[in-house]
Design an enzyme around this catalytic site. Structure first.
Site, short mmCIF file in Angstrom:
data_model
loop_
_atom_site.label_atom_id
_atom_site.label_comp_id
_atom_site.label_asym_id
_atom_site.label_seq_id
_atom_site.Cartn_x
_atom_site.Cartn_y
_atom_site.Cartn_z
N CYS A 25 60.77 36.04 11.09
CA CYS A 25 59.49 35.89 11.78
C CYS A 25 58.59 34.89 11.07
CB CYS A 25 58.81 37.25 11.95
SG CYS A 25 58.69 38.15 10.41
N GLU B 158 53.92 44.25 15.52
CA GLU B 158 54.21 43.11 14.62
C GLU B 158 55.06 42.16 15.44
OE1 GLU B 158 53.62 42.39 11.38
OE2 GLU B 158 53.11 44.26 10.39
#
Ligand code: NAD
Length: 456
Positions: free
Chosen positions: A261, A227
């Site tokens: 993010c 990720e």
């Protein structure tokens, strides 16, 4: 033993320390995890849930104190630090039930064949995590890994070792020895873990480190869940509610000092609306109180450290030198503070428009039309989240043209319960949450037999 000291980014004061794990000790730690794995797997999903469920109450009870430590360690406002832990605790029992179901064997049959899909443990899982959500990021990986019957070695970020340790202590208090272990250190310890005898590396962090891990994992073909970073665009359509879009942009660009993010890093606005939008965004930004996360009413804390701030300042300076116009913020303060900045007239050729900033900067890029916005929004290697503001039907049509794993329409990217957290392109592969997300931590085994003629 050498110590890893954690510093408060608001004032540079030490918050606490943990012993650094020598990189040479990592293979023995992994061997211990491997030895503990068969007995842990033998408990089955329901037995494992029982060994983990006590953590829910422990997390909720510890939320205030562990949340304060989290805020001191990495800077986010206290309510967010406490909330990160409290919500992890509150959601735990439901997550455990969901995972019991995900890892329970399933039957599938056609006219001739009856198959059972088993979701077996992979073995030993390494979890390597970032500092921006230092409690929930480990949780997203450690919990499904354990529930699948793997034993886990967690390496939390070197920026937030105290919170990483607190997570493991709270989650693992009732676990047998060797089921959940923590390795403390930086890249040397992360590399040692990837090189060790592990069956899966679950990593959340930057694209650069993701690339290194993938290269290092190639030799043993170790499974990966990556990720990675993002450079999320917000596309403002001509018929958008500009005030709502500006309010959202300020919140989503500056939350956690822009270190999320899925922070909004680029905002595409039609030229005729841009002056008004930028004024609104600057006004919204001015409402955000900046200060130490422990102070009342603070919405934007310091960045995690001066090194990360230097990266942001370098991007800002280069953009201004190339013609971008800073409308507010961008001034460094004491500690690792950086005032939230709104940058207008950003051009797509600038580094700040294409590479992850991970700091409190909102870039406005003026576009001629929707097509140009879509083309530029798609023109980075990333593809984590994206947002569209505008009439819902039009926004949905634009969402169909955006290359991102998660798209929010007139809101953030988070999906309904059970939907995965997922990136596209170089924002990584592998994802979290939902049945399919949980099952990535397991090995599927299909056992089939024929259905006797008489039973068909
Ligand atoms: P980072 O990549 O610098 O570090 C992450 C972890 O990897 C740390 O624990 C670090 O010690 C370790 N590490 C560093 N080099 C290593 C190596 N060669 N081998 C193995 N491990 C190594 O990331 P960060 O600065 O901690 O976190 C910020 C990044 O994380 C941003 O890019 C952000 O977008 C990303 N992130 C992504 C998501 C998501 O869901 N996609 C969520 C949170 C953060």
């Amino acid at each position: 033993m050498a110590e890893l000291i954690s510093y408060n980014p608001a004032d540079g004061a030490p918050v606490g320390a943990v012993p650094i794990t020598p990189a040479e000790a990592v293979p023995a730690i992994v061997a211990r995890a491997r030895a503990a794995q068969p007995a842990w797997a033998a408990l089955g999903p329901a037995g494992r849930r029982d060994a983990l469920k006590g953590a829910a109450a422990r997390m909720i009870e510890a939320a205030e104190s562990a949340g304060r430590q989290l805020t001191l360690e990495m800077g986010k406002p206290l309510a967010e630090g406490v909330g990160e832990i409290r919500w992890t605790g509150r959601a735990l029992l439901d997550e455990l039930d969901e995972m019991v179901e995900a890892f329970t064997p399933e039957r599938v049959a056609d006219r001739h064949t009856r198959s059972t899909l088993h979701y077996d443990p992979l073995g030993v899982c390494a979890a390597i995590t970032p500092w921006n959500f230092p409690f929930s990021m480990p949780h997203w990986m450690v919990l499904p890994a354990l529930m699948a019957g793997n034993t886990v070695v967690l390496k939390p970020s070197e920026e937030t070792p105290l919170t990483g340790q607190a997570y493991a202590d709270l989650l693992g208090a009732d676990l047998p020895d060797g089921v959940l272990q923590v390795v403390h250190g930086a890249d040397a310890q992360g590399k040692a873990l990837v090189a060790a005898d592990v069956d899966l590396v679950a990593f959340t962090g930057s694209r650069a480190v993701g690339r290194q891990i993938m290269a290092a994992a190639a030799g043993r073909l170790t499974r990966l869940i990556l990720e990675l970073g993002g450079k999320d665009p917000l596309v403002v359509l001509a018929d958008a509610d500009l005030e709502a879009a500006a309010r959202f942009a300020a919140r989503n660009s500056f939350r956690n000092a822009g270190q999320v993010c899925v922070s909004t890093e680029r905002i595409y606005v039609p030229e005729p609306l841009a002056d008004r939008f930028v004024d609104l965004l600057v006004a919204e930004t001015g409402k955000l109180k900046v200060g130490p996360g422990t102070e009342d009413g603070v919405r934007v804390g310091p960045m995690v450290n001066a090194r990360q701030r230097a990266h942001v300042l370098a991007q800002l300076e280069a953009a201004e030198a190339a013609g971008a116009v800073r409308r507010c913020g961008g001034e460094p303060g004491d500690g690792a503070f950086l005032a939230p900045a709104v940058l207008d007239r950003v051009d797509h050729s600038m580094d700040i428009a294409r590479e992850e900033t991970f700091g409190p900067v909102a870039c406005v890029i003026r576009v001629a039309d929707e097509d140009e916005a879509v083309r530029l929004a798609n023109d980075t290697p990333y593809g984590l989240g994206a947002i569209v503001f505008g009439d819902e039907a039009r926004a949905e049509a634009v969402a169909d043209r955006l290359r991102a794993g998660m798209i929010g329409i007139n809101r953030g990217v988070g999906g309904a319960q059970g939907t995965p957290w997922v990136g596209a392109r170089q924002s990584g592969f592998g994802y979290h949450k939902g049945t399919a997300g949980h099952r990535q931590f397991a090995q599927v085994r299909v056992v089939s037999r024929a259905i006797p003629r008489g039973e068909r």
